[in-house]
Design an enzyme around this catalytic site. Structure first.
Site, PDB file in Angstrom:
ATOM      1  N   LYS A 161      -4.807  -9.716  -6.468  1.00  0.00           N
ATOM      2  CA  LYS A 161      -6.078 -10.127  -5.831  1.00  0.00           C
ATOM      3  C   LYS A 161      -7.099  -8.986  -6.260  1.00  0.00           C
ATOM      4  O   LYS A 161      -6.714  -7.792  -6.476  1.00  0.00           O
ATOM      5  CB  LYS A 161      -6.109 -10.192  -4.290  1.00  0.00           C
ATOM      6  CG  LYS A 161      -5.931  -8.574  -3.575  1.00  0.00           C
ATOM      7  CD  LYS A 161      -6.201  -8.839  -1.975  1.00  0.00           C
ATOM      8  CE  LYS A 161      -6.039  -7.273  -1.678  1.00  0.00           C
ATOM      9  NZ  LYS A 161      -6.498  -7.115  -0.253  1.00  0.00           N
ATOM     10  N   LYS A 208     -10.807  -2.998  -4.452  1.00  0.00           N
ATOM     11  CA  LYS A 208     -11.411  -2.043  -4.398  1.00  0.00           C
ATOM     12  C   LYS A 208     -10.488  -0.904  -5.186  1.00  0.00           C
ATOM     13  O   LYS A 208     -11.121  -0.023  -5.844  1.00  0.00           O
ATOM     14  CB  LYS A 208     -12.040  -1.304  -3.124  1.00  0.00           C
ATOM     15  CG  LYS A 208     -12.985  -2.403  -2.419  1.00  0.00           C
ATOM     16  CD  LYS A 208     -12.914  -1.528  -1.090  1.00  0.00           C
ATOM     17  CE  LYS A 208     -13.441  -2.689   0.012  1.00  0.00           C
ATOM     18  NZ  LYS A 208     -13.336  -2.238   1.325  1.00  0.00           N
ATOM     19  N   LYS A 246       0.682  -1.117  -0.058  1.00  0.00           N
ATOM     20  CA  LYS A 246      -0.007   0.185  -0.024  1.00  0.00           C
ATOM     21  C   LYS A 246       0.815   1.289   0.063  1.00  0.00           C
ATOM     22  O   LYS A 246       0.281   2.208  -0.495  1.00  0.00           O
ATOM     23  CB  LYS A 246      -0.770  -0.016   1.346  1.00  0.00           C
ATOM     24  CG  LYS A 246      -2.221  -1.082   0.992  1.00  0.00           C
ATOM     25  CD  LYS A 246      -3.286  -0.518   2.050  1.00  0.00           C
ATOM     26  CE  LYS A 246      -4.487  -1.258   1.556  1.00  0.00           C
ATOM     27  NZ  LYS A 246      -5.491  -1.247   2.504  1.00  0.00           N
TER      28      LYS A 246
HETATM   29  P1  TYM Z   1     -11.053  -5.441   3.644  1.00  0.00           P
HETATM   30  O1  TYM Z   1     -11.963  -4.207   4.048  1.00  0.00           O
HETATM   31  O2  TYM Z   1      -9.730  -4.997   2.766  1.00  0.00           O
HETATM   32  O3  TYM Z   1     -11.476  -6.511   3.130  1.00  0.00           O
HETATM   33  C1  TYM Z   1     -12.657  -7.068   3.937  1.00  0.00           C
HETATM   34  C2  TYM Z   1     -12.675  -8.587   3.881  1.00  0.00           C
HETATM   35  O4  TYM Z   1     -12.672  -9.182   2.433  1.00  0.00           O
HETATM   36  C3  TYM Z   1     -11.825  -9.978   2.310  1.00  0.00           C
HETATM   37  N1  TYM Z   1     -11.170 -10.089   1.029  1.00  0.00           N
HETATM   38  C4  TYM Z   1     -10.852 -10.668   0.206  1.00  0.00           C
HETATM   39  N2  TYM Z   1     -11.112 -12.244   0.312  1.00  0.00           N
HETATM   40  C5  TYM Z   1     -10.954 -12.770  -0.807  1.00  0.00           C
HETATM   41  N3  TYM Z   1     -10.487 -12.491  -2.169  1.00  0.00           N
HETATM   42  C6  TYM Z   1     -10.325 -11.099  -2.314  1.00  0.00           C
HETATM   43  N4  TYM Z   1      -9.932 -10.558  -3.298  1.00  0.00           N
HETATM   44  C7  TYM Z   1     -10.543 -10.265  -0.909  1.00  0.00           C
HETATM   45  N5  TYM Z   1     -10.402  -8.861  -0.838  1.00  0.00           N
HETATM   46  C8  TYM Z   1     -10.689  -8.770   0.340  1.00  0.00           C
HETATM   47  C9  TYM Z   1     -10.741  -9.703   3.257  1.00  0.00           C
HETATM   48  O5  TYM Z   1      -9.702 -10.486   3.670  1.00  0.00           O
HETATM   49  C10 TYM Z   1     -11.327  -9.082   4.496  1.00  0.00           C
HETATM   50  O6  TYM Z   1     -11.657 -10.362   5.194  1.00  0.00           O
HETATM   51  N6  TYM Z   1      -7.651  -5.240   7.671  1.00  0.00           N
HETATM   52  C11 TYM Z   1      -9.038  -5.762   7.370  1.00  0.00           C
HETATM   53  C12 TYM Z   1     -10.050  -5.064   8.159  1.00  0.00           C
HETATM   54  C13 TYM Z   1     -10.200  -5.284   9.574  1.00  0.00           C
HETATM   55  C14 TYM Z   1     -10.386  -6.509  10.084  1.00  0.00           C
HETATM   56  C15 TYM Z   1     -10.351  -6.102  11.625  1.00  0.00           C
HETATM   57  C16 TYM Z   1     -10.652  -7.769   9.662  1.00  0.00           C
HETATM   58  C17 TYM Z   1      -9.897  -4.361  10.510  1.00  0.00           C
HETATM   59  N7  TYM Z   1      -9.940  -4.832  11.608  1.00  0.00           N
HETATM   60  C18 TYM Z   1     -10.365  -7.054  12.664  1.00  0.00           C
HETATM   61  C19 TYM Z   1     -10.475  -8.742  10.802  1.00  0.00           C
HETATM   62  C20 TYM Z   1     -10.324  -8.531  12.156  1.00  0.00           C
HETATM   63  C21 TYM Z   1      -9.075  -5.156   5.673  1.00  0.00           C
HETATM   64  O7  TYM Z   1      -8.719  -4.328   5.196  1.00  0.00           O
HETATM   65  O8  TYM Z   1     -10.333  -5.894   5.160  1.00  0.00           O
END
Ligand code: TYM
Length: 334
Positions: free
Chosen positions: A198, A201, A114
Site C-alpha cells: 500500500k 508515509k 509494523k
Molecule cells: P492512518 O493515519 O494510517 O491513515 C489515515 C486514513 O487513511 C487511510 N489510508 C489509505 N487508504 C487507501 N490507500 C492507502 N494506501 C492508505 N493509506 C492510509 C487509512 O485507512 C485511514 O483511514 N489507525 C488509523 C487511525 C485511527 C482511526 C481511529 C481511524 C485511530 N483511531 C478510529 C478510524 C477510527 C491509522 O493509522 O490511519
C-alpha cells in the site's frame, strides 16, 4: 428505536499525508459531513506508539488539521480535535484493555507488519493500539467509520470489543457496533514502486507516493517514474490481475476522473502506459496541487489552527464526558 448516525474517524499526524489518505479517507470525510454529524480526530496518541520527534509531532498535528481543512472539512460543521486533548480516550482505552482479549490482538496483521521481525522490541503501545482505536470510536458511540481497507481488521476488532462489553455488562445495544465505510472502487491505493504494497508515509522512497504537498513538477516526475507495464493497455480488467502496478495507475485515474474503469479501458486500450501517465499526471496536478497550496497557506497561521483544535476539543469533551459517566457506571467504577 431510530439510532442517531454519528461518524468518527482518525488520522495519524506522522507527516506528509498522501494520495492514499486522500482517496481512502479524506474525500469520504468531506462528503459525509454533508449528511451526518462527524467527528474527525488527529490521533497523536496513536502516532507515539512509534517514536516521534516532539518538535516534528507538534508541527505534524497542525499540518494534519491544515490538511483536513484544505481538503474541504468545515470546522463549524464537523468536530475537529486532537486525541490527547480529550482524556476520555485513554480512560476508555484502559477499560477496553480489560475487555479485549490477547488472542484477538495477536491476530492483528498491522502489528505484525509494523513490529517486523523483532517483535520483542516493539512498544507495548503498538501492540494495544487497536484497543485505543476502539476507544476512540466507542467514546462517542459512533455508528459509522470511514477508513481505507487497511483499517478493516481494526474495525472488526472494535465491533468485537463493543459486543463483548455489551454482553459482559448486560447492556444490550449500549455501544453501537460501528460500521466501516470503505471506498468501493479504490479502497487501497498502492505504492507507485511496488503495486503489491500500500502507498504509505513510512515507505523509504518518496517516489512511492504522491504527497498532498507535492509540486506539479514532483507529481509529473513521480508518475513518469512509476512502475507500469511493458504491454499495451488491455481492453478488460481480467488482464490486469497479474499486473498490480498497471492496475493501480488505472484505478487511480478512474477514481480521480470519475470515469468507470471499464470506460477508461475502452478508451485507452491498445495505447502505451506513457499515454495514461501523461493524462494521470495532469489530472493529479489539477486535483492535488490546490490542496497542497492551501495546506501551506494555512500553516502560515498556526494560531488559527490551534483555535480550531481548541473549539473542537471543547465540543468533543462534552460528548465524551457524558458517555464516560454512563460507561463508568456500567463497569461499577465510582
Ligand atoms: P492512518 O493515519 O494510517 O491513515 C489515515 C486514513 O487513511 C487511510 N489510508 C489509505 N487508504 C487507501 N490507500 C492507502 N494506501 C492508505 N493509506 C492510509 C487509512 O485507512 C485511514 O483511514 N489507525 C488509523 C487511525 C485511527 C482511526 C481511529 C481511524 C485511530 N483511531 C478510529 C478510524 C477510527 C491509522 O493509522 O490511519
Amino acid at each position: 428505536m431510530i439510532k442517531k448516525k454519528l461518524v468518527f474517524s482518525g488520522v495519524q499526524p506522522t507527516g506528509n499525508l498522501h494520495l492514499g489518505n486522500y482517496l481512502g479517507a479524506l474525500k469520504n470525510f468531506v462528503s459525509l459531513q454533508k449528511e451526518m454529524n462527524c467527528i474527525y480526530c488527529v490521533v497523536d496518541l496513536h502516532a507515539i506508539t512509534t517514536f516521534q520527534n516532539p518538535v516534528e509531532l507538534r508541527k505534524n498535528v497542525l499540518e494534519t488539521v491544515a490538511s483536513f481543512i484544505a481538503t474541504g472539512l468545515n470546522p463549524s460543521k464537523s468536530i475537529i480535535f486532537n486525541q490527547s486533548s480529550v482524556s476520555g480516550h485513554t480512560e476508555l482505552a484502559w477499560i477496553l484493555n480489560c475487555v479485549s482479549r490477547i488472542g484477538w490482538l495477536n491476530r492483528m496483521t498491522q502489528f505484525k507488519d509494523k513490529a517486523g521481525s523483532d517483535r520483542e522490541k516493539a512498544s507495548v503501545g503498538l501492540y494495544i493500539y487497536p484497543n485505543l482505536m476502539a476507544a476512540d470510536i466507542l467514546l462517542y458511540k459512533a455508528t459509522h467509520v470511514p477508513v481505507g481497507a487497511d483499517q478493516k481488521q481494526h474495525l472488526e476488532l472494535s465491533r468485537d470489543i463493543a459486543q463483548k462489553f455489551n454482553n459482559d455488562f448486560n447492556c444490550k445495544d449500549f455501544f453501537p457496533l460501528p460500521e466501516p465505510l470503505i471506498p468501493k472502487n479504490i479502497s487501497r491505493v498502492m505504492s507507485l514502486r511496488d503495486g503489491t504494497k500500500k502507498m504509505s508515509k513510512s515507505e523509504e522512497s518518496d517516489y512511492s507516493r504522491i504527497n498532498l504537498k507535492d509540486s506539479a513538477d514532483e507529481i509529473k516526475k513521480k508518475i513518469k517514474k512509476a512502475k507500469s507495464d511493458s504491454d499495451q493497455i488491455p481492453d478488460n480488467h481480467k488482464e490486469l490481475v497479474q499486473k498490480p502496478e498497471a492496475s493501480n495507475l488505472l484505478n487511480i485515474y478512474s477514481e480521480v476522473s470519475k470515469i468507470s474503469l471499464e470506460k477508461v479501458l475502452n478508451e485507452m486500450c491498445g495505447k502505451e502506459y506513457s499515454f495514461l501517465k501523461t493524462k494521470l499526471a495532469e489530472l493529479l496536478i489539477d486535483e492535488i496541487t490546490p490542496v497542497g497550496k492551501e495546506i501551506k497557506k494555512l500553516m502560515e497561521d498556526k494560531s488559527h489552527l490551534e483555535q480550531i483544535l481548541k473549539k473542537g476539543t471543547e465540543k468533543a469533551n462534552i460528548i465524551a464526558e457524558e458517555n464516560l459517566k454512563n460507561i463508568r457506571e456500567k463497569v461499577g467504577l465510582i
